[in-house]
Design an enzyme around this catalytic site. Sequence first.
Site, PDB file in Angstrom:
ATOM      1  N   ASN A  93       0.872  -1.173   0.000  1.00 46.06           N
ATOM      2  CA  ASN A  93       0.000   0.000   0.000  1.00 46.06           C
ATOM      3  C   ASN A  93       0.908   1.221   0.000  1.00 46.06           C
ATOM      4  O   ASN A  93       1.484   1.565   1.023  1.00 46.06           O
ATOM      5  CB  ASN A  93      -0.882  -0.053   1.262  1.00 46.06           C
ATOM      6  CG  ASN A  93      -1.717   1.196   1.430  1.00 46.06           C
ATOM      7  OD1 ASN A  93      -1.849   2.009   0.512  1.00 46.06           O
ATOM      8  ND2 ASN A  93      -2.284   1.358   2.614  1.00 46.06           N
ATOM      9  N   TRP A  94       1.021   1.840  -1.170  1.00 41.93           N
ATOM     10  CA  TRP A  94       1.979   2.952  -1.280  1.00 41.93           C
ATOM     11  C   TRP A  94       1.476   4.218  -0.594  1.00 41.93           C
ATOM     12  O   TRP A  94       2.238   5.146  -0.374  1.00 41.93           O
ATOM     13  CB  TRP A  94       2.277   3.239  -2.756  1.00 41.93           C
ATOM     14  CG  TRP A  94       3.012   2.142  -3.457  1.00 41.93           C
ATOM     15  CD1 TRP A  94       3.397   0.936  -2.948  1.00 41.93           C
ATOM     16  CD2 TRP A  94       3.459   2.152  -4.820  1.00 41.93           C
ATOM     17  NE1 TRP A  94       4.056   0.199  -3.905  1.00 41.93           N
ATOM     18  CE2 TRP A  94       4.102   0.919  -5.064  1.00 41.93           C
ATOM     19  CE3 TRP A  94       3.375   3.080  -5.862  1.00 41.93           C
ATOM     20  CZ2 TRP A  94       4.654   0.603  -6.310  1.00 41.93           C
ATOM     21  CZ3 TRP A  94       3.925   2.760  -7.097  1.00 41.93           C
ATOM     22  CH2 TRP A  94       4.566   1.534  -7.314  1.00 41.93           C
ATOM     23  N   LYS A  95       0.178   4.273  -0.305  1.00 41.31           N
ATOM     24  CA  LYS A  95      -0.410   5.475   0.317  1.00 41.31           C
ATOM     25  C   LYS A  95      -0.125   6.704  -0.554  1.00 41.31           C
ATOM     26  O   LYS A  95      -0.115   6.584  -1.772  1.00 41.31           O
ATOM     27  CB  LYS A  95       0.091   5.642   1.761  1.00 41.31           C
ATOM     28  CG  LYS A  95      -0.090   4.360   2.565  1.00 41.31           C
ATOM     29  CD  LYS A  95       0.104   4.545   4.036  1.00 41.31           C
ATOM     30  CE  LYS A  95      -0.094   3.212   4.749  1.00 41.31           C
ATOM     31  NZ  LYS A  95      -0.023   3.326   6.203  1.00 41.31           N
ATOM     32  N   HIS A 100      -9.493   1.533   4.629  1.00 40.15           N
ATOM     33  CA  HIS A 100      -8.239   1.689   5.369  1.00 40.15           C
ATOM     34  C   HIS A 100      -8.475   2.638   6.551  1.00 40.15           C
ATOM     35  O   HIS A 100      -9.229   3.600   6.438  1.00 40.15           O
ATOM     36  CB  HIS A 100      -7.137   2.227   4.456  1.00 40.15           C
ATOM     37  CG  HIS A 100      -5.797   2.128   5.084  1.00 40.15           C
ATOM     38  ND1 HIS A 100      -5.350   3.052   6.002  1.00 40.15           N
ATOM     39  CD2 HIS A 100      -4.824   1.195   4.986  1.00 40.15           C
ATOM     40  CE1 HIS A 100      -4.156   2.685   6.432  1.00 40.15           C
ATOM     41  NE2 HIS A 100      -3.813   1.564   5.830  1.00 40.15           N
ATOM     42  N   GLU A 124      -6.805   4.977   7.707  1.00 39.30           N
ATOM     43  CA  GLU A 124      -6.516   6.393   7.427  1.00 39.30           C
ATOM     44  C   GLU A 124      -7.706   7.048   6.738  1.00 39.30           C
ATOM     45  O   GLU A 124      -7.973   8.227   6.927  1.00 39.30           O
ATOM     46  CB  GLU A 124      -5.228   6.502   6.592  1.00 39.30           C
ATOM     47  CG  GLU A 124      -4.015   6.183   7.460  1.00 39.30           C
ATOM     48  CD  GLU A 124      -2.851   5.538   6.739  1.00 39.30           C
ATOM     49  OE1 GLU A 124      -2.812   5.582   5.491  1.00 39.30           O
ATOM     50  OE2 GLU A 124      -1.982   4.972   7.432  1.00 39.30           O
ATOM     51  N   GLU A 166      -5.747  -4.605  10.455  1.00 40.60           N
ATOM     52  CA  GLU A 166      -4.729  -3.576  10.644  1.00 40.60           C
ATOM     53  C   GLU A 166      -4.931  -2.865  11.980  1.00 40.60           C
ATOM     54  O   GLU A 166      -5.750  -1.956  12.082  1.00 40.60           O
ATOM     55  CB  GLU A 166      -4.828  -2.560   9.515  1.00 40.60           C
ATOM     56  CG  GLU A 166      -4.591  -3.187   8.151  1.00 40.60           C
ATOM     57  CD  GLU A 166      -3.859  -2.216   7.254  1.00 40.60           C
ATOM     58  OE1 GLU A 166      -2.837  -2.628   6.702  1.00 40.60           O
ATOM     59  OE2 GLU A 166      -4.281  -1.074   7.132  1.00 40.60           O
ATOM     60  N   GLY A 196       2.536   2.326  10.736  1.00 38.98           N
ATOM     61  CA  GLY A 196       3.510   3.396  10.563  1.00 38.98           C
ATOM     62  C   GLY A 196       4.184   3.802  11.865  1.00 38.98           C
ATOM     63  O   GLY A 196       4.882   4.806  11.928  1.00 38.98           O
ATOM     64  N   SER A 255       3.255  -2.137  10.345  1.00 32.49           N
ATOM     65  CA  SER A 255       4.696  -2.258  10.543  1.00 32.49           C
ATOM     66  C   SER A 255       5.227  -3.667  10.269  1.00 32.49           C
ATOM     67  O   SER A 255       6.116  -4.157  10.969  1.00 32.49           O
ATOM     68  CB  SER A 255       5.090  -1.784  11.945  1.00 32.49           C
ATOM     69  OG  SER A 255       4.754  -0.417  12.102  1.00 32.49           O
ATOM     70  N   GLY A 274       2.762  -1.155   4.285  1.00 32.06           N
ATOM     71  CA  GLY A 274       2.853   0.276   3.988  1.00 32.06           C
ATOM     72  C   GLY A 274       4.293   0.685   3.746  1.00 32.06           C
ATOM     73  O   GLY A 274       4.838   0.498   2.654  1.00 32.06           O
ATOM     74  N   GLY A 275       4.926   1.231   4.770  1.00 31.55           N
ATOM     75  CA  GLY A 275       6.279   1.779   4.640  1.00 31.55           C
ATOM     76  C   GLY A 275       7.270   0.860   3.939  1.00 31.55           C
ATOM     77  O   GLY A 275       8.016   1.301   3.044  1.00 31.55           O
TER      78      GLY A 275
HETATM   79  P1  PGA Z   1       2.753   0.258   7.675  1.00 34.34           P
HETATM   80  O1  PGA Z   1       1.309   0.478   7.009  1.00 34.34           O
HETATM   81  O2  PGA Z   1       3.277  -1.036   7.130  1.00 34.34           O
HETATM   82  O3  PGA Z   1       3.578   1.455   7.240  1.00 34.34           O
HETATM   83  O4  PGA Z   1       2.550   0.205   9.143  1.00 34.34           O
HETATM   84  C1  PGA Z   1       0.428  -0.589   6.819  1.00 34.34           C
HETATM   85  C2  PGA Z   1      -0.847  -0.093   6.204  1.00 34.34           C
HETATM   86  O5  PGA Z   1      -1.365   0.937   6.655  1.00 34.34           O
HETATM   87  O6  PGA Z   1      -1.375  -0.712   5.255  1.00 34.34           O
END
Ligand code: PGA
Length: 251
Positions: A9-11, A96, A98, A168, A174, A214, A235-236
């Site tokens: 997930n590049w966000k 998600h 966010e 999640e 993050g 994470s 994500g990251g």
């Molecule tokens: P993260 O994000 O791996 O940076 O914690 C995961 C996500 O929100 O899909």
Amino acid sequence: MRKKIVAGNWKMNTTVPEGVELAKAVVAESGSVPADVKLIVATPFTHLYPVAEAIKGSRVALSAENCADKEKGAYTGEVSAAMLASVGCQYTILGHSERRQYYGETDAKLVDKTRLALACGLDVILCVGENLEEREAGRHFEVCETQIKNVLYNFSEEDMKHIVIAYEPVWAIGTGKTATAEQAEEIHAFIRKTVAEKFGEAVAEETTILYGGSCKPSNAKELFAQKDIDGGLIGGAALKAADFIGIALSF
Ligand code: PGA
């Protein structure tokens, strides 16, 4: 056997040229990943078409990070499920945390979005999970159960073949904090049980449930070794091809 998936997930990261380069690097390194692991990149809307071109003919699938809750029309700034399908998306992430937290995504909207995405032939990666306050109050099971009931219980057994669940924990996204493998397994098993209550054991056994929060090459092996963890939403660590592939090699 349910599908194993590692989805990046590049966000809201990378410019289009950077994203194309990242996608090409993922393709270049994807050969080392066992064939039964599905690789997906979820990119910003602007990147979808050029990334679709960059991954054409490879084993890497394309996902959006969101889609509109309306079919089409006067909804300035929105992107419909049909538009996503037309640029070559096979998946979209929905719900998600966010989006739930910053953009007012409700379970009711997620029902509409899921319905439209499935109708356009997209598979859905539906995110559920509790925040820190809910976890500390011991409400994590209840929160995930409610999110699943509010959204997924509106769909059919047939629809479930096209739905992946991503657990999640918001407190682990993050933040560098990861749920322990035991914490993650406990709730994944609970999510599978919640799916079974509505759709039966066979459907629940076939439902892919991803862990997100994470997840990185150093902890993926332990997480993926759990019985009910079928991969990750990353994500990251998905912003570096080597880390993303490193995670995919952790089964
Ligand atoms: P993260 O994000 O791996 O940076 O914690 C995961 C996500 O929100 O899909």
